[in-house]
Design a protein around this motif. Structure first.
Motif, mmCIF file in Angstrom:
data_model
loop_
_atom_site.group_PDB
_atom_site.id
_atom_site.type_symbol
_atom_site.label_atom_id
_atom_site.label_comp_id
_atom_site.label_asym_id
_atom_site.label_seq_id
_atom_site.Cartn_x
_atom_site.Cartn_y
_atom_site.Cartn_z
ATOM 1 N N GLU A 141 0.836 -1.188 0.000
ATOM 2 C CA GLU A 141 0.000 0.000 0.000
ATOM 3 C C GLU A 141 0.873 1.242 0.000
ATOM 4 O OE1 GLU A 141 -2.758 -0.018 3.188
ATOM 5 O OE2 GLU A 141 -3.729 -1.900 2.595
ATOM 6 N N GLY A 142 0.515 2.203 -0.824
ATOM 7 C CA GLY A 142 1.258 3.456 -0.859
ATOM 8 C C GLY A 142 2.614 3.305 -1.524
ATOM 9 N N TYR A 143 3.516 4.223 -1.194
ATOM 10 C CA TYR A 143 4.833 4.219 -1.806
ATOM 11 C C TYR A 143 5.724 3.138 -1.201
ATOM 12 C CZ TYR A 143 3.623 8.736 -3.837
ATOM 13 O OH TYR A 143 3.016 9.744 -4.544
ATOM 14 N N VAL A 144 6.612 2.600 -2.046
ATOM 15 C CA VAL A 144 7.588 1.592 -1.638
ATOM 16 C C VAL A 144 8.971 2.219 -1.733
ATOM 17 C CG1 VAL A 144 8.610 -0.658 -2.159
ATOM 18 C CG2 VAL A 144 6.137 -0.304 -2.452
ATOM 19 N N LEU A 145 9.678 2.283 -0.620
ATOM 20 C CA LEU A 145 11.035 2.822 -0.601
ATOM 21 C C LEU A 145 12.008 1.732 -1.020
ATOM 22 C CD1 LEU A 145 13.236 4.901 0.133
ATOM 23 C CD2 LEU A 145 13.105 4.046 2.494
ATOM 24 N N ASP A 146 12.700 1.933 -2.153
ATOM 25 C CA ASP A 146 13.660 0.947 -2.655
ATOM 26 C C ASP A 146 15.066 1.487 -2.437
ATOM 27 O OD1 ASP A 146 14.592 -1.365 -3.853
ATOM 28 O OD2 ASP A 146 14.496 -0.518 -5.872
ATOM 29 N N LYS B 114 16.588 11.629 4.070
ATOM 30 C CA LYS B 114 15.971 12.925 4.296
ATOM 31 C C LYS B 114 14.474 12.824 4.573
ATOM 32 C CE LYS B 114 20.006 14.562 3.529
ATOM 33 N NZ LYS B 114 20.855 14.916 4.691
ATOM 34 N N PHE B 115 13.950 11.630 4.676
ATOM 35 C CA PHE B 115 12.531 11.445 4.955
ATOM 36 C C PHE B 115 12.255 11.618 6.446
ATOM 37 C CE2 PHE B 115 13.520 8.449 1.389
ATOM 38 C CZ PHE B 115 12.867 9.163 0.390
ATOM 39 N N LEU B 116 11.049 12.054 6.763
ATOM 40 C CA LEU B 116 10.622 12.123 8.153
ATOM 41 C C LEU B 116 10.407 10.722 8.706
ATOM 42 C CD1 LEU B 116 8.029 15.047 7.915
ATOM 43 C CD2 LEU B 116 10.453 15.180 8.534
ATOM 44 N N ASP B 117 10.306 10.629 10.010
ATOM 45 C CA ASP B 117 10.068 9.335 10.651
ATOM 46 C C ASP B 117 8.725 8.753 10.197
ATOM 47 O OD1 ASP B 117 12.334 10.077 11.975
ATOM 48 O OD2 ASP B 117 11.442 10.103 13.978
ATOM 49 N N GLY B 118 8.695 7.434 10.052
ATOM 50 C CA GLY B 118 7.444 6.714 9.824
ATOM 51 C C GLY B 118 6.713 7.069 8.542
ATOM 52 N N GLN B 119 7.427 7.238 7.444
ATOM 53 C CA GLN B 119 6.800 7.666 6.188
ATOM 54 C C GLN B 119 6.383 6.517 5.273
ATOM 55 O OE1 GLN B 119 6.166 11.149 5.269
ATOM 56 N NE2 GLN B 119 6.307 10.933 7.491
ATOM 57 N N PHE B 120 6.938 5.330 5.452
ATOM 58 C CA PHE B 120 6.691 4.236 4.505
ATOM 59 C C PHE B 120 6.159 3.004 5.230
ATOM 60 C CE2 PHE B 120 10.006 6.859 2.630
ATOM 61 C CZ PHE B 120 9.587 6.989 1.312
ATOM 62 N N ALA B 121 5.243 2.328 4.567
ATOM 63 C CA ALA B 121 4.755 1.043 5.083
ATOM 64 C C ALA B 121 5.611 -0.113 4.576
ATOM 65 C CB ALA B 121 3.296 0.823 4.672
ATOM 66 N N THR B 122 6.289 0.094 3.437
ATOM 67 C CA THR B 122 7.101 -0.961 2.831
ATOM 68 C C THR B 122 8.414 -0.384 2.325
ATOM 69 O OG1 THR B 122 5.115 -2.156 2.100
ATOM 70 C CG2 THR B 122 7.197 -2.765 1.065
ATOM 71 N N ALA B 123 9.500 -1.088 2.613
ATOM 72 C CA ALA B 123 10.817 -0.774 2.054
ATOM 73 C C ALA B 123 11.398 -2.044 1.453
ATOM 74 C CB ALA B 123 11.752 -0.214 3.118
ATOM 75 N N THR B 124 12.301 -1.881 0.501
ATOM 76 C CA THR B 124 12.961 -3.018 -0.140
ATOM 77 C C THR B 124 14.446 -2.715 -0.303
ATOM 78 O OG1 THR B 124 12.456 -2.147 -2.356
ATOM 79 C CG2 THR B 124 10.900 -3.744 -1.430
ATOM 80 N N ALA B 125 15.222 -3.774 -0.424
ATOM 81 C CA ALA B 125 16.646 -3.662 -0.781
ATOM 82 C C ALA B 125 16.966 -4.896 -1.610
ATOM 83 C CB ALA B 125 17.520 -3.590 0.457
ATOM 84 N N PHE B 126 17.216 -4.699 -2.896
ATOM 85 C CA PHE B 126 17.421 -5.808 -3.823
ATOM 86 C C PHE B 126 18.887 -5.856 -4.240
ATOM 87 C CE2 PHE B 126 17.129 -8.263 -7.726
ATOM 88 C CZ PHE B 126 16.202 -9.242 -7.390
ATOM 89 N N VAL C 92 12.443 5.278 9.161
ATOM 90 C CA VAL C 92 11.500 5.827 8.180
ATOM 91 C C VAL C 92 10.293 4.917 7.947
ATOM 92 C CG1 VAL C 92 13.335 7.120 7.041
ATOM 93 C CG2 VAL C 92 12.693 4.866 6.152
ATOM 94 N N LEU C 93 10.312 3.715 8.501
ATOM 95 C CA LEU C 93 9.161 2.827 8.386
ATOM 96 C C LEU C 93 8.103 3.167 9.437
ATOM 97 C CD1 LEU C 93 10.680 -0.722 7.732
ATOM 98 C CD2 LEU C 93 9.198 0.568 6.182
ATOM 99 N N LYS C 94 6.854 2.966 9.073
ATOM 100 C CA LYS C 94 5.761 3.116 10.031
ATOM 101 C C LYS C 94 5.787 1.953 11.023
ATOM 102 C CE LYS C 94 2.745 5.292 6.582
ATOM 103 N NZ LYS C 94 1.467 5.182 5.830
ATOM 104 N N PRO C 95 5.206 2.107 12.211
ATOM 105 C CA PRO C 95 5.082 0.967 13.121
ATOM 106 C C PRO C 95 4.365 -0.192 12.424
ATOM 107 C CG PRO C 95 4.536 3.006 14.261
ATOM 108 C CD PRO C 95 4.698 3.359 12.804
ATOM 109 N N GLY C 96 4.950 -1.371 12.496
ATOM 110 C CA GLY C 96 4.397 -2.528 11.791
ATOM 111 C C GLY C 96 4.826 -2.620 10.342
ATOM 112 N N GLY C 97 5.584 -1.605 9.852
ATOM 113 C CA GLY C 97 6.041 -1.619 8.465
ATOM 114 C C GLY C 97 7.035 -2.738 8.219
#
Length: 218
Positions: free
Chosen positions: A44-49, A94-106, A127-132
């Motif tokens: 859901e929403g943006y994915v930080l890669d 540079k993102f604020l705290d808790g901005q993403f529900a999903t992050a990836t590193a490939f 930068v992940l939301k709680p439970g992200g």
């Protein structure tokens, strides 16, 4: 020492500036090409890669959702169009705290030294939301002293055939031999130290090993 996927492969091919072409090509421990299926995932929403330049595998799968960050502008310029691309240091996002529900590193952690990895794990948790969740794919990096590794080589070179939902991508990733063995237990310890809960951790592969992890922020 920071290296890039593109820079490493250009050096192996003898491509680059005049100074680079006067240097001998580094001798690498080459592994045979290995297929790897990369399944799609809901987000859901943006994915930080993180390290989303180069082949931009996650951006290929979710072009309208991905925010791809990379330390090197040329890596982002070479990646396919679609994602939002930002030149950014993953150790100081540079993102604020808790901005993403999903992050990836490939296959980007393999290019970082341990002290850099520790900072990236902490920053990703921030930068992940709680439970992200943070989804990680990478290679298990052996050490030069491990059995079967070719002495006199600069590092391992892995060849891949990534099977995505809508395409197949062939590429190779090369890096320097690490000073510590970067395997699944190593990355589990980094994740736990950063406060992640490990929801999934598995190794796959044949001649060389890869791993996949899904980490959850408390």
């Amino acid at each position: 020492m920071q290296i890039t996927r593109t820079g490493f492969l250009m050096g192996l091919a003898g491509i680059g500036g005049a100074a680079a072409q006067t240097q001998p090509r580094p001798k690498m421990h080459r592994f045979e090409r290995q297929p790897l299926k990369v399944a799609d995932f809901d987000a859901e929403g943006y994915v930080l890669d993180i390290g989303g330049g180069g082949e931009g595998i996650i951006g290929r799968m979710k072009p309208s959702q991905v925010v791809a960050i990379d330390l090197y502008k040329n890596e982002l310029m070479e990646s396919p169009a679609g994602p939002l691309k930002i030149v950014m240091d993953a150790t100081e996002m540079k993102f604020l705290d808790g901005q993403f529900a999903t992050a990836t590193a490939f296959f980007s952690l393999m290019y970082m030294q341990p002290e850099v990895q520790r900072k990236v794990f902490a920053e990703t948790a921030r930068v992940l939301k709680p439970g992200g969740r943070w989804m990680v794919w990478d290679a298990v990096l052996p050490m030069l002293a491990d059995p079967g590794m070719e002495q006199g080589t600069k590092g391992p070179l892995f060849y891949f055939e990534f099977h995505l939902p809508r395409e197949v991508v062939k590429t190779g990733y090369g890096t320097l031999w690490p000073q510590v063995r970067m395997d699944l237990p190593y990355y589990r310890s980094l994740a736990e130290a950063a406060g992640f809960r490990i929801a999934l951790a598995e190794e796959t592969g044949g001649q060389f090993r890869t791993f996949r992890m899904e980490l959850r922020k408390a």
